[in-house]
Design an enzyme around this catalytic site. Sequence first.
Site, PDB file in Angstrom:
ATOM      1  N   GLU A  77       2.667 -35.358   2.486  1.00  0.00           N
ATOM      2  CA  GLU A  77       1.789 -34.231   2.168  1.00  0.00           C
ATOM      3  C   GLU A  77       0.394 -34.742   1.871  1.00  0.00           C
ATOM      4  O   GLU A  77       0.238 -35.874   1.414  1.00  0.00           O
ATOM      5  CB  GLU A  77       2.287 -33.529   0.885  1.00  0.00           C
ATOM      6  CG  GLU A  77       3.262 -32.432   1.122  1.00  0.00           C
ATOM      7  CD  GLU A  77       3.735 -31.764  -0.174  1.00  0.00           C
ATOM      8  OE1 GLU A  77       3.268 -32.125  -1.274  1.00  0.00           O
ATOM      9  OE2 GLU A  77       4.587 -30.889  -0.067  1.00  0.00           O
TER      10      GLU A  77
ATOM     11  N   GLU B 160       7.590 -26.307  -4.580  1.00  0.00           N
ATOM     12  CA  GLU B 160       9.046 -26.213  -4.471  1.00  0.00           C
ATOM     13  C   GLU B 160       9.553 -25.061  -5.320  1.00  0.00           C
ATOM     14  O   GLU B 160       8.816 -24.504  -6.139  1.00  0.00           O
ATOM     15  CB  GLU B 160       9.725 -27.518  -4.897  1.00  0.00           C
ATOM     16  CG  GLU B 160       9.604 -27.834  -6.364  1.00  0.00           C
ATOM     17  CD  GLU B 160      10.590 -28.919  -6.810  1.00  0.00           C
ATOM     18  OE1 GLU B 160      11.596 -29.162  -6.132  1.00  0.00           O
ATOM     19  OE2 GLU B 160      10.346 -29.506  -7.881  1.00  0.00           O
TER      20      GLU B 160
ATOM     21  N   ASN C 152      12.701 -24.029  -7.944  1.00  0.00           N
ATOM     22  CA  ASN C 152      13.874 -24.451  -8.708  1.00  0.00           C
ATOM     23  C   ASN C 152      14.777 -23.245  -8.893  1.00  0.00           C
ATOM     24  O   ASN C 152      14.366 -22.230  -9.451  1.00  0.00           O
ATOM     25  CB  ASN C 152      13.459 -25.047 -10.057  1.00  0.00           C
ATOM     26  CG  ASN C 152      12.775 -26.381  -9.869  1.00  0.00           C
ATOM     27  OD1 ASN C 152      13.219 -27.203  -9.071  1.00  0.00           O
ATOM     28  ND2 ASN C 152      11.680 -26.592 -10.556  1.00  0.00           N
TER      29      ASN C 152
ATOM     30  N   ARG D 238      17.257 -22.408 -10.767  1.00  0.00           N
ATOM     31  CA  ARG D 238      18.050 -22.543 -12.009  1.00  0.00           C
ATOM     32  C   ARG D 238      17.139 -22.227 -13.180  1.00  0.00           C
ATOM     33  O   ARG D 238      15.955 -21.987 -13.006  1.00  0.00           O
ATOM     34  CB  ARG D 238      18.541 -23.981 -12.133  1.00  0.00           C
ATOM     35  CG  ARG D 238      17.369 -24.945 -12.012  1.00  0.00           C
ATOM     36  CD  ARG D 238      17.690 -26.335 -12.440  1.00  0.00           C
ATOM     37  NE  ARG D 238      16.676 -27.291 -12.012  1.00  0.00           N
ATOM     38  CZ  ARG D 238      15.541 -27.535 -12.639  1.00  0.00           C
ATOM     39  NH1 ARG D 238      15.237 -26.883 -13.740  1.00  0.00           N
ATOM     40  NH2 ARG D 238      14.678 -28.421 -12.181  1.00  0.00           N
TER      41      ARG D 238
HETATM   42  P1  ADP Z   1      10.083 -33.123  -8.373  1.00  0.00           P
HETATM   43  O1  ADP Z   1      10.984 -32.154  -7.687  1.00  0.00           O
HETATM   44  O2  ADP Z   1      10.519 -34.544  -8.232  1.00  0.00           O
HETATM   45  O3  ADP Z   1       9.745 -32.743  -9.783  1.00  0.00           O
HETATM   46  P2  ADP Z   1       7.658 -31.927  -7.304  1.00  0.00           P
HETATM   47  O4  ADP Z   1       7.541 -31.667  -5.861  1.00  0.00           O
HETATM   48  O5  ADP Z   1       7.965 -30.777  -8.213  1.00  0.00           O
HETATM   49  O6  ADP Z   1       8.737 -33.085  -7.541  1.00  0.00           O
HETATM   50  O7  ADP Z   1       6.346 -32.626  -7.836  1.00  0.00           O
HETATM   51  C1  ADP Z   1       6.233 -33.144  -9.159  1.00  0.00           C
HETATM   52  C2  ADP Z   1       4.798 -33.467  -9.484  1.00  0.00           C
HETATM   53  O8  ADP Z   1       4.262 -34.408  -8.544  1.00  0.00           O
HETATM   54  C3  ADP Z   1       3.848 -32.289  -9.410  1.00  0.00           C
HETATM   55  O9  ADP Z   1       3.846 -31.533 -10.587  1.00  0.00           O
HETATM   56  C4  ADP Z   1       2.523 -32.994  -9.180  1.00  0.00           C
HETATM   57  O10 ADP Z   1       2.032 -33.543 -10.390  1.00  0.00           O
HETATM   58  C5  ADP Z   1       2.897 -34.154  -8.276  1.00  0.00           C
HETATM   59  N1  ADP Z   1       2.725 -33.786  -6.833  1.00  0.00           N
HETATM   60  C6  ADP Z   1       3.687 -33.389  -5.977  1.00  0.00           C
HETATM   61  N2  ADP Z   1       3.172 -33.142  -4.739  1.00  0.00           N
HETATM   62  C7  ADP Z   1       1.843 -33.385  -4.818  1.00  0.00           C
HETATM   63  C8  ADP Z   1       0.732 -33.300  -3.891  1.00  0.00           C
HETATM   64  N3  ADP Z   1       0.919 -32.940  -2.603  1.00  0.00           N
HETATM   65  N4  ADP Z   1      -0.494 -33.600  -4.355  1.00  0.00           N
HETATM   66  C9  ADP Z   1      -0.694 -33.980  -5.647  1.00  0.00           C
HETATM   67  N5  ADP Z   1       0.289 -34.096  -6.551  1.00  0.00           N
HETATM   68  C10 ADP Z   1       1.546 -33.797  -6.166  1.00  0.00           C
END
Ligand code: ADP
Length: 479
Positions: free
Chosen positions: A231, A319, A321, A323
């Site tokens: 991404e 994403e 969640n 739950r």
């Molecule tokens: P997980 O499911 O492992 O918690 P997430 O997709 O929810 O992963 O992402 C967790 C954190 O990672 C986000 O809150 C953000 O801080 C960082 N993050 C994820 N994707 C990006 C992105 N494309 N750009 C910047 N930060 C990101």
Amino acid sequence: MMRVLWSTTKFYFWLTPSDSVSTILQNQIKFMFKKILIANRGEIALRIIRTCREMGIKTVAVYSTADRDSLHVRFADEAVCIGPPASAQSYLNIQRLLAAVEITNADAIHPGYGFLSENAQFAEICTQYGVKFIGPTPAQIRKMGDKITAKETMIAAGVPVVPGSGGLLKDVVSGKRIAADIGYPVILKATAGGGGKGMRIVLEEQQFENQWNTARAEAKASFGNDGIYIEKYVEEPRHIEFQVAGDRFGTVCHLSERDCSIQRRHQKLVEESPSPFMTPELREEMGNAAVKAAQYINYEGVGTIEFLVDKHRNFYFMEMNTRIQVEHPVTEEVIDYDLIKEQIKIAAGIPISGKNYYPEMWAMECRINAEDPFNDFRPHPGKITSLHTPKGHGVRVDTHVYSGYTVPPYYDSMIAKLICRARTREECITKMERSLDEFIIEGIKTTVPFHQRLMRNENFRKGNFHTGFLNTWDFKKEL
Ligand code: ADP
């Protein structure tokens, strides 16, 4: 019209869309679950027991031998030991959980968060077994559980997503090509990811191969799946998520946002609602997008749509969640709403009102972990020799620990959630500061001193922060 489905020992029912809401409401008490087994431990198990008690539903706690002395075991109506400390042999062991259902005759399972809460196969087996899984359908969990499929689904729903590869990366060479197209910095993410694992930022091409290898190895070790996608790395973003709820009749609403930008290694430490970055216009736009996302998959249950928001207030779906979240209490506090009760009611087939909820107060949650913040947040399990939790108006502590309790080394290190509520953000922070000062935990190290310093930080107090905030501020240097 209502039909009743019988399984061997339990009954289920479904309501056809032609059922009038009043018929459903008349029958809701009659068809509420009688006994819920909680397939979890710690504070969330206790949290679920509390709501069940208030709803007149009996509860079954399950526990590993490491959790014999846990409060969830003491406060449930019944308790079943399901195995040794290792999660794979206890809280993640489907056969043992179903055996516990069998002997206690529970008619529903609440999975809490973590463990089996987003495991579509488990939800499916529960259905086959004739016990209601309190959560969305297996198909909905599947659709949102795999991050690439989730993004594709959201693109189809017309919800903005972070620009990226749109599929798994095949190898380093094609990965580098895609990264160059998207433009550095990029982030490599595990499609099966969760808890911030399997995620690596790549600032420039020279780092690509190294970060690719690390992300894959971590994803393989954590999820048994080394599928990686890419991404655009959104710089200095906010993590803002929307709580949503949907019922089996197609009604969906949102319950406003939570700001979870205070993170360490992509894991949340502090959450608040509303977000200090929010405007009424943005809330309307993001709330609509969240509802659209949930509606598109006919979402049934409570869930969270996570977005990244850049400094220009552009927002991107990250994403969903499927739950209850750790941070659900901040939403409960600002809109005065029991989300666990809502989950149970939705699972029992009771329709939701469909109106969106807007924050009337300010709430903040500090995660208190058994970790040493001055030693790289290293886990610090052990015996709590003395405990005093803060109290007073607008203060809530969700915890399973007590004085004399031994924090086991086998599970998540979170031991308590301190939630404060007030009319304004400023008052809320003041209340949090006073509550943290009142929190006495002896015998183990905790993250309380970290939170105390954060509450005094000027940028935090001004609401001036993003997900990388902790990389820019050395809290250890603060007094
Ligand atoms: P997980 O499911 O492992 O918690 P997430 O997709 O929810 O992963 O992402 C967790 C954190 O990672 C986000 O809150 C953000 O801080 C960082 N993050 C994820 N994707 C990006 C992105 N494309 N750009 C910047 N930060 C990101």
